[in-house]
Scaffold this active site. Structure first.
Site, PDB file in Angstrom:
ATOM      1  N   PRO A 189       0.814  -1.214   0.000  1.00  0.00           N
ATOM      2  CA  PRO A 189       0.000   0.000   0.000  1.00  0.00           C
ATOM      3  C   PRO A 189       0.854   1.275   0.000  1.00  0.00           C
ATOM      4  O   PRO A 189       0.377   2.337  -0.378  1.00  0.00           O
ATOM      5  CB  PRO A 189      -0.802  -0.086   1.303  1.00  0.00           C
ATOM      6  CG  PRO A 189      -0.694  -1.501   1.774  1.00  0.00           C
ATOM      7  CD  PRO A 189       0.565  -2.047   1.200  1.00  0.00           C
TER       8      PRO A 189
ATOM      9  N   GLU B  94       0.481  -7.305   8.542  1.00  0.00           N
ATOM     10  CA  GLU B  94       0.600  -5.839   8.514  1.00  0.00           C
ATOM     11  C   GLU B  94       1.659  -5.369   7.532  1.00  0.00           C
ATOM     12  O   GLU B  94       1.650  -4.222   7.086  1.00  0.00           O
ATOM     13  CB  GLU B  94       0.904  -5.293   9.915  1.00  0.00           C
ATOM     14  CG  GLU B  94      -0.313  -5.235  10.832  1.00  0.00           C
ATOM     15  CD  GLU B  94      -1.544  -4.623  10.177  1.00  0.00           C
ATOM     16  OE1 GLU B  94      -1.504  -3.419   9.863  1.00  0.00           O
ATOM     17  OE2 GLU B  94      -2.541  -5.347   9.985  1.00  0.00           O
TER      18      GLU B  94
ATOM     19  N   ARG C 216       0.561  -8.903 -21.416  1.00  0.00           N
ATOM     20  CA  ARG C 216      -0.148  -8.479 -22.633  1.00  0.00           C
ATOM     21  C   ARG C 216       0.628  -7.444 -23.447  1.00  0.00           C
ATOM     22  O   ARG C 216       0.265  -7.156 -24.587  1.00  0.00           O
ATOM     23  CB  ARG C 216      -1.571  -8.020 -22.310  1.00  0.00           C
ATOM     24  CG  ARG C 216      -1.665  -6.825 -21.413  1.00  0.00           C
ATOM     25  CD  ARG C 216      -3.018  -6.750 -20.758  1.00  0.00           C
ATOM     26  NE  ARG C 216      -4.118  -6.766 -21.722  1.00  0.00           N
ATOM     27  CZ  ARG C 216      -4.377  -5.802 -22.585  1.00  0.00           C
ATOM     28  NH1 ARG C 216      -3.630  -4.727 -22.623  1.00  0.00           N
ATOM     29  NH2 ARG C 216      -5.399  -5.900 -23.424  1.00  0.00           N
TER      30      ARG C 216
ATOM     31  N   ASP D  56      -4.462  -0.413 -27.965  1.00  0.00           N
ATOM     32  CA  ASP D  56      -4.561   0.235 -26.655  1.00  0.00           C
ATOM     33  C   ASP D  56      -3.910   1.605 -26.672  1.00  0.00           C
ATOM     34  O   ASP D  56      -4.371   2.529 -26.018  1.00  0.00           O
ATOM     35  CB  ASP D  56      -3.877  -0.612 -25.568  1.00  0.00           C
ATOM     36  CG  ASP D  56      -4.733  -1.806 -25.172  1.00  0.00           C
ATOM     37  OD1 ASP D  56      -5.875  -1.898 -25.642  1.00  0.00           O
ATOM     38  OD2 ASP D  56      -4.241  -2.624 -24.383  1.00  0.00           O
TER      39      ASP D  56
HETATM   40  C1  9D3 Z   1      -3.096  -0.075   9.037  1.00  0.00           C
HETATM   41  C2  9D3 Z   1      -2.539   0.347   7.774  1.00  0.00           C
HETATM   42  N1  9D3 Z   1      -2.732  -0.581   6.629  1.00  0.00           N
HETATM   43  C3  9D3 Z   1      -1.794  -0.091   5.592  1.00  0.00           C
HETATM   44  C4  9D3 Z   1      -2.497   0.808   4.626  1.00  0.00           C
HETATM   45  C5  9D3 Z   1      -2.463  -1.972   6.948  1.00  0.00           C
HETATM   46  C6  9D3 Z   1      -2.395  -2.864   5.789  1.00  0.00           C
HETATM   47  C7  9D3 Z   1      -3.436  -2.973   4.889  1.00  0.00           C
HETATM   48  C8  9D3 Z   1      -3.378  -3.856   3.815  1.00  0.00           C
HETATM   49  C9  9D3 Z   1      -1.279  -3.641   5.599  1.00  0.00           C
HETATM   50  C10 9D3 Z   1      -1.227  -4.533   4.533  1.00  0.00           C
HETATM   51  C11 9D3 Z   1      -2.265  -4.627   3.649  1.00  0.00           C
HETATM   52  C12 9D3 Z   1      -2.217  -5.607   2.531  1.00  0.00           C
HETATM   53  N2  9D3 Z   1      -2.183  -4.919   1.226  1.00  0.00           N
HETATM   54  C13 9D3 Z   1      -1.325  -5.278   0.273  1.00  0.00           C
HETATM   55  O1  9D3 Z   1      -0.561  -6.203   0.456  1.00  0.00           O
HETATM   56  C14 9D3 Z   1      -1.256  -4.503  -0.946  1.00  0.00           C
HETATM   57  C15 9D3 Z   1      -2.011  -3.379  -1.404  1.00  0.00           C
HETATM   58  C16 9D3 Z   1      -3.116  -2.651  -0.832  1.00  0.00           C
HETATM   59  O2  9D3 Z   1      -3.665  -2.965   0.219  1.00  0.00           O
HETATM   60  N3  9D3 Z   1      -3.570  -1.566  -1.529  1.00  0.00           N
HETATM   61  C17 9D3 Z   1      -3.052  -1.160  -2.713  1.00  0.00           C
HETATM   62  N4  9D3 Z   1      -2.042  -1.812  -3.277  1.00  0.00           N
HETATM   63  C18 9D3 Z   1      -1.541  -2.900  -2.625  1.00  0.00           C
HETATM   64  S1  9D3 Z   1      -0.269  -3.832  -3.173  1.00  0.00           S
HETATM   65  C19 9D3 Z   1      -0.288  -4.837  -1.884  1.00  0.00           C
END
Ligand code: 9D3
Length: 250
Positions: free
Chosen positions: A92, A119, A157, A172
């Site tokens: 994220p 996490e 792709r 595209d």
């Molecule tokens: C409490 C804060 N959160 C972070 C924003 C905790 C958290 C949420 C989701 C920790 C890990 C995750 C798992 N998400 C992914 O592995 C992930 C992800 C995503 O949640 N949103 C956008 N892109 C991606 S790429 C991997």
């Protein structure tokens, strides 16, 4: 020999390999244009409980993936390749993926994709072992596997010979930076809604103009951010002004 191999580090390997065998990616795998490997950090644990996670230093909720099983999994994945590789952590906190980023990586020999759970992962793995950190957008999902599949799909792709001519990646990029125009198929009337007459008329130049006008108009309505980045030609400006006038939205 595959053009490109994907190696995904994940505690849910079947989730990735099963999904990748559908559609365009499935065909590219069958035709050996790409190869896919999965590496389960659990197979690299050294203790009898096969521990892949631990409590965060500093406290707080949730668990953190340990460095060593991830590092050893990546080390083994790297041994299958001699060419250029990238190690991309899906998270994220990463840079939001764009088509340009996919185009930039599709010429390497190996993409190692790190799918986290819990996490997150020990930051020293990100610093020492990863070359890039990518996000799929500003929303929360439960782990990196679906994000890794998005990268696999989007990159595959773009490779030569993966898409047929009719459905090519060149199409595209034709109206590059714009949303697509609306599509219709039979029947010609449905729930009192008629297919636009120009599409039934068979005048190809007029159809092209209509489609470009729709693409410009929809982008203006739905994604003004995209229009801001794109320099429109005089002809495109004219078509967009026609669209705005016709839909009289100001
Ligand atoms: C409490 C804060 N959160 C972070 C924003 C905790 C958290 C949420 C989701 C920790 C890990 C995750 C798992 N998400 C992914 O592995 C992930 C992800 C995503 O949640 N949103 C956008 N892109 C991606 S790429 C991997």
């Amino acid at each position: 020999m595959p053009k490109l191999r994907f190696d995904v580090v994940t505690i849910f390997p079947e989730m990735v390999s099963n999904a990748a065998h559908y559609g365009v990616t499935g065909r590219a795998l069958e035709r050996e244009i790409v190869a896919l490997g999965t590496w389960n950090p659990r197979d690299y644990t050294l203790d009898k409980h096969k521990t892949i996670d631990d409590r965060p230093y500093g406290g707080g909720p949730g668990m953190v993936m340990k460095y060593q099983p991830l590092h050893d999994a990546v080390s083994d994945a790297k041994q299958l390749n001699t060419g250029i590789n990238k190690v991309i952590y899906l998270s994220p906190q990463g840079k939001p993926i764009t088509q340009e980023m996919l185009i930039q990586v599709c010429d390497v020999q190996q993409l190692i994709l790190i799918a986290g759970r819990y996490e997150g992962i020990d930051e020293r793995f990100v610093e020492l072992d990863c070359t890039d950190e990518w996000s799929i957008g500003d929303y929360v999902i439960s782990g990196g596997e679906l994000a890794a599949l998005i990268v696999i799909d989007g990159v595959t792709r773009l490779l030569p010979d993966v898409l047929g001519d009719a459905n090519s990646a060149v199409q595209d990029s034709h109206r590059d930076g714009l949303l697509d125009y609306p599509h219709f198929t039979r029947p010609e009337r449905l729930a009192d809604r008629q297919v636009p007459a120009v599409l039934v008329g068979g005048h190809h130049a007029e159809i092209e103009r209509w489609r470009l006008k729709q693409a410009l108009g929809r982008t203006w309505q739905r994604r003004p951010d995209l229009l801001g980045k794109k320099k429109l030609s005089a002809d495109q400006e004219c078509l967009l002004n026609e669209f705005i006038r016709e839909t009289n939205q100001f």
